[in-house]
Design a protein around this motif. Structure first.
Motif, PDB file in Angstrom:
ATOM      1  N   MET A 129       0.763  -1.223   0.017  1.00 18.46           N
ATOM      2  CA  MET A 129      -0.033   0.012  -0.094  1.00 18.46           C
ATOM      3  C   MET A 129       0.780   1.024   0.094  1.00 18.46           C
ATOM      4  N   LYS A 130       1.935   1.137   0.785  1.00 13.97           N
ATOM      5  CA  LYS A 130       2.961   2.323   0.750  1.00 13.97           C
ATOM      6  C   LYS A 130       3.588   2.369  -0.687  1.00 13.97           C
ATOM      7  N   ALA A 131       3.726   1.369  -1.271  1.00 12.12           N
ATOM      8  CA  ALA A 131       4.398   1.466  -2.786  1.00 12.12           C
ATOM      9  C   ALA A 131       3.533   2.267  -3.513  1.00 12.12           C
ATOM     10  N   ALA A 132       2.047   1.807  -3.367  1.00 14.66           N
ATOM     11  CA  ALA A 132       1.132   2.584  -4.279  1.00 14.66           C
ATOM     12  C   ALA A 132       1.149   4.190  -3.768  1.00 14.66           C
ATOM     13  N   TYR A 133       1.023   4.383  -2.668  1.00 16.10           N
ATOM     14  CA  TYR A 133       0.925   5.860  -2.291  1.00 16.10           C
ATOM     15  C   TYR A 133       2.120   6.650  -2.969  1.00 16.10           C
ATOM     16  N   ASP A 134       3.383   5.964  -2.590  1.00 12.69           N
ATOM     17  CA  ASP A 134       4.764   6.545  -2.966  1.00 12.69           C
ATOM     18  C   ASP A 134       4.789   6.761  -4.517  1.00 12.69           C
ATOM     19  N   THR A 135       4.117   5.776  -5.461  1.00 12.72           N
ATOM     20  CA  THR A 135       4.318   5.768  -6.802  1.00 12.72           C
ATOM     21  C   THR A 135       3.441   6.881  -7.635  1.00 12.72           C
ATOM     22  N   ALA A 136       2.199   6.697  -7.052  1.00 13.67           N
ATOM     23  CA  ALA A 136       1.196   7.436  -7.638  1.00 13.67           C
ATOM     24  C   ALA A 136       1.344   8.753  -7.768  1.00 13.67           C
ATOM     25  N   ASP A 137       1.348   9.832  -8.875  1.00 15.56           N
ATOM     26  CA  ASP A 137       1.683  11.191  -8.838  1.00 15.56           C
ATOM     27  C   ASP A 137       1.117  11.582 -10.108  1.00 15.56           C
ATOM     28  N   VAL A 138       1.109  12.854 -10.407  1.00 17.82           N
ATOM     29  CA  VAL A 138       0.821  13.668 -11.616  1.00 17.82           C
ATOM     30  C   VAL A 138       1.657  12.971 -12.584  1.00 17.82           C
ATOM     31  N   GLY A 139       1.389  12.574 -13.947  1.00 21.72           N
ATOM     32  CA  GLY A 139       2.191  12.261 -15.018  1.00 21.72           C
ATOM     33  C   GLY A 139       2.720  10.794 -14.795  1.00 21.72           C
ATOM     34  N   VAL A 140       2.439  10.045 -13.768  1.00 22.97           N
ATOM     35  CA  VAL A 140       2.635   8.769 -13.652  1.00 22.97           C
ATOM     36  C   VAL A 140       1.723   7.764 -14.191  1.00 22.97           C
ATOM     37  N   ARG A 141       1.983   6.709 -14.866  1.00 25.08           N
ATOM     38  CA  ARG A 141       0.818   5.848 -15.623  1.00 25.08           C
ATOM     39  C   ARG A 141       0.327   4.823 -14.732  1.00 25.08           C
ATOM     40  N   GLU A 142      -0.872   4.644 -14.606  1.00 26.21           N
ATOM     41  CA  GLU A 142      -1.763   3.709 -14.089  1.00 26.21           C
ATOM     42  C   GLU A 142      -0.867   2.324 -13.703  1.00 26.21           C
ATOM     43  N   ASN A 143      -0.346   1.806 -14.789  1.00 28.33           N
ATOM     44  CA  ASN A 143       0.437   0.642 -14.805  1.00 28.33           C
ATOM     45  C   ASN A 143       1.699   0.754 -14.182  1.00 28.33           C
ATOM     46  N   ASP A 144       2.441   1.927 -13.933  1.00 26.95           N
ATOM     47  CA  ASP A 144       3.466   2.098 -13.056  1.00 26.95           C
ATOM     48  C   ASP A 144       3.147   1.813 -11.572  1.00 26.95           C
ATOM     49  N   VAL A 145       1.885   2.370 -11.332  1.00 25.32           N
ATOM     50  CA  VAL A 145       1.587   1.915 -10.095  1.00 25.32           C
ATOM     51  C   VAL A 145       1.518   0.553  -9.338  1.00 25.32           C
ATOM     52  N   ALA A 146       0.636  -0.032 -10.408  1.00 29.19           N
ATOM     53  CA  ALA A 146       0.510  -1.442 -10.380  1.00 29.19           C
ATOM     54  C   ALA A 146       1.703  -2.214 -10.276  1.00 29.19           C
ATOM     55  N   ALA A 147       2.861  -1.783 -11.082  1.00 28.92           N
ATOM     56  CA  ALA A 147       4.166  -2.374 -11.457  1.00 28.92           C
ATOM     57  C   ALA A 147       4.803  -2.389  -9.713  1.00 28.92           C
ATOM     58  N   ALA A 148       4.691  -1.087  -9.170  1.00 27.30           N
ATOM     59  CA  ALA A 148       5.278  -0.914  -7.720  1.00 27.30           C
ATOM     60  C   ALA A 148       4.551  -1.755  -6.925  1.00 27.30           C
ATOM     61  N   ILE A 149       3.167  -1.980  -6.698  1.00 28.19           N
ATOM     62  CA  ILE A 149       2.504  -2.744  -5.773  1.00 28.19           C
ATOM     63  C   ILE A 149       2.857  -4.039  -6.036  1.00 28.19           C
ATOM     64  N   TYR A 150       2.844  -4.680  -7.406  1.00 31.59           N
ATOM     65  CA  TYR A 150       3.538  -5.876  -7.476  1.00 31.59           C
ATOM     66  C   TYR A 150       5.056  -6.355  -6.828  1.00 31.59           C
ATOM     67  N   GLN A 151       5.803  -5.330  -7.274  1.00 29.07           N
ATOM     68  CA  GLN A 151       7.049  -5.489  -6.738  1.00 29.07           C
ATOM     69  C   GLN A 151       7.166  -5.714  -5.157  1.00 29.07           C
ATOM     70  N   ALA A 152       6.383  -4.948  -4.414  1.00 25.39           N
ATOM     71  CA  ALA A 152       6.372  -4.777  -2.893  1.00 25.39           C
ATOM     72  C   ALA A 152       5.860  -6.143  -2.549  1.00 25.39           C
ATOM     73  N   GLN A 153       4.669  -6.593  -3.448  1.00 22.11           N
ATOM     74  CA  GLN A 153       3.830  -7.713  -2.709  1.00 22.11           C
ATOM     75  C   GLN A 153       4.965  -8.947  -2.874  1.00 22.11           C
ATOM     76  N   ILE A 154       5.634  -9.119  -4.095  1.00 20.04           N
ATOM     77  CA  ILE A 154       6.293 -10.268  -4.183  1.00 20.04           C
ATOM     78  C   ILE A 154       8.081 -10.372  -3.465  1.00 20.04           C
ATOM     79  N   SER A 155       8.443  -9.307  -3.444  1.00 15.39           N
ATOM     80  CA  SER A 155       9.769  -9.037  -2.797  1.00 15.39           C
ATOM     81  C   SER A 155       9.306  -9.145  -1.305  1.00 15.39           C
TER      82      SER A 155
END
Lengths: 417, 417
Positions: A177-203
């Motif tokens: 959830m923190k990775a989602a919060y940190d990543t979402a921002d103006v100009g960022v793509r939705e899929n980049d937020v999803a990628a950050a969530i996955y990275q945190a979930q699996i690592s």
């Protein structure tokens, strides 16, 4: 690779056999991968071909029947003796002529189970209409009963070892959830937020890795928050966008899910208002939950809370969770809704799911909970506020890192402008 | 959010209706999420509750029937008019009393379809035995036929737009395979490799984002390579470990899968030898593939190639791929195996899957291919060698970055010691 001691599996088997007596079946055919795992430890991505666990009321060990290339996975992940692992040849895979359930029926006849009372998981995801037709055709002397959720009901009260898995999943969820919060921002793509969530979930954490979750991240934006099960696109966020984030942490197939709602820059007034209603509702509900009340009473507390603010939620308020495989992390047993009179007991676990979806927006702020001896506890620790993300170009604020590598979410007050 | 022009959906509908005539059905009930998406564009993670697409031979538009909170997803992702989107109340969700197929049967009666010849996807993942029982019970005047793979067979020849999606998926796959190669190392955990794969799969490329794949990364290590469908643990790699990496890239639900085998530091001789057999076999097979030969002939070329080296593969050599949802990226139509006499045609797409699994190890080196006018082309460009990863502590070698942000894999020769 067995993840629980053999004694725990034998206890699970005994509870299952007790329920088989209740239901009046001597043999249970299990195709729900969560139930297969629960009773044997079996864990592989092989449920896209038909496979069955045969539980017999008078045998200590069940029999695993699956595809030849998966028999080795059964040997390394379960407590079963190798003579209880039987495989069918590849010509039975996704063939319009040879069906795996023909093979299973033959085995059942051979081992003298063909004339018994047999329970079938009639509404389990991977027990198809064709599985049913072939089993019934292949065992003309058997009598069949529907035991769709028999093992699911054994699973509703968790052991302490299972709770430990869900708490570890909770730590992973906090990071995601923190990775989602940190990543979402103006100009960022939705899929980049999803990628950050996955990275945190699996690592996962430095101490243990994460497992794949049974549902993928669902992060619809702005007007699409009215559609809670949309996943993501590659659109870029704009200032004033808001999103719901429904994700889980998973450890050894045990899930701790959660949803939060977040705005980029600032939230529309209607979203802020709805978030207040949802947060007040979930806090009131959590205060009321304790052993001995019924699932429908939980829902009634919530309904009264939001009715005071003029809202109504048609969909259920939550459901039992724990061990699971795609496509769902729900257990398909207890639901917080009118008519469900299940009494809550210690070590039951739920996704308390107060999402409200209106015509063109929605808000979800949810919690995973464990019923304790006197109330309930949260399985993850994330602020319940509507998250407001100050765009990076607007501020140099950074999140607080505590010395032991745990992260803290900013409180809403830090970020409101 | 419609991802193909409406004309393409209408063409797909017409091919489907042509097949309905062949099979002798007037109404088709579709619950396979890939088939629902193929005909309408519908795309949401909602297949964990029952949902149905009703195709009528004499109506231009099908009818979507699903859960109330998912109707909004149907409105935003499909080409259907809103009066062709019908939702059932939440009390039908995972209830032991009210089943969604009771609701569907009532709708079919109401719109005058209750006495027709109806095709059912009898062996589709989410069409359970209970769905079948409730539909048959609810429509006593209908006549039912099995049309499990009717739409799947329409899907086997791809349009140019679909091929474009699979090529984009191929670019994503290349990045994901490189992420696996770059991350795996002595002391790194298996789950950290999985996390890097996910990150690459979902972040996609700078030009387009990635979608979730229908199967999660399968990366068993060393002796577990004998079990191809194990996922990962949090064990750390040791010098001399080897792993198989079976993953895909996914773009707009279209998949391009691939497997590679990789050793950390150096590979055992038996793995090197088996990899040579597999690479020789796949190259020989690719040279032979062209329109007009049959699926079983493809398998025969491979079998002859590996038989010369003393090997035999029991499982099928590959299968048709394209659009899909969990739990499988295979299309459940054509398989490269004895007895499958399907003639290959241009724009069919396959996962050519030459994995060989022995008692205590396995090697997979596979390709996704498109049948062209005269042969076949690869959908992704990754070296077919056995990957040898020189541990970071052993060397300062780094991969070559080309100016346009494309990555190149090192050739085996660069890394062999």
């Amino acid at each position: 690779m067995l993840l629980f001691p053999k004694e725990e599996f034998l206890t699970r088997m005994n509870y299952t056999k007790q329920k088989m007596l209740e239901y009046g079946v001597e043999v249970l055919l299990i195709s729900n991968p969560s139930n297969m795992n629960y009773l044997t430890g079996y864990n592989a991505w092989s449920f896209y071909v038909h496979q069955i666990l045969v539980v017999m009321i008078d045998e200590e060990q069940p029999i695993w029947i699956g595809r030849e290339m998966d028999a080795h996975s059964a040997k390394v992940t379960t407590w079963l003796d190798t003579n209880h692992i039987i495989s069918y040849p590849d010509e039975f895979v996704q063939s319009s002529i040879k069906h795996p359930m023909d093979f299973v029926a033959n085995i059942l006849e051979e081992i003298g189970q063909g004339n018994r009372k047999i329970g079938l998981e009639m509404d389990a995801f991977y027990f198809t209409a064709m599985c049913y037709e072939r089993i019934v055709h292949g065992l003309p002397n058997a009598e069949f009963k529907n035991t769709s959720t028999l093992v699911n009901w054994v699973r509703v009260v968790k052991s302490d070892r299972e709770i430990e898995c869900m708490k570890k999943a909770g730590r992973i969820l906090e990071n995601a959830m923190k990775a989602a919060y940190d990543t979402a921002d103006v100009g960022v793509r939705e899929n980049d937020v999803a990628a950050a969530i996955y990275q945190a979930q699996i690592s996962g954490t430095p101490d243990y890795g994460g497992d794949y979750t049974s549902i993928v991240p669902m992060i619809p934006t702005s007007e699409n928050t009215a559609s809670p099960h949309l996943t993501w696109t590659d659109r870029r966020y704009k200032y004033g966008d808001y999103l719901t984030i429904e994700i889980a942490g998973c450890y050894n197939r045990y899930h701790t899910p959660m949803a939060r709602t977040m705005a980029i820059g600032e939230a529309p007034g209607k979203v802020e208002e709805l978030a207040e209603v949802v947060v007040e509702g979930i806090e009131t509900t959590i205060d009321a939950i304790k052993p001995g009340i019924t699932a429908e009473e939980v829902e009634a507390v919530w309904s009264r809370s939001i009715a005071k603010r003029g809202f109504f939620k048609e969909s259920r308020l939550g459901y039992s969770i724990g061990l699971s495989y795609p496509p769902d992390w729900g257990e398909h047993t207890i639901s917080f809704r009118k008519g469900d009179r299940t009494l809550l007991q210690p070590n039951m676990t739920f996704h308390l799911m107060p999402g409200i979806w209106l015509d063109d927006y929605g808000v979800e702020i949810t919690e995973s909970i464990r019923i304790t001896e006197s109330g309930c506890e949260l399985l993850a620790d994330v602020p319940k506020d509507l998250f407001i993300k100050k765009p990076a170009s607007y501020s140099g604020l950074s999140l607080v890192e505590t010395p032991d590598n745990q992260v803290e979410f900013p409180k809403k007050a830090d970020f409101s402008s």
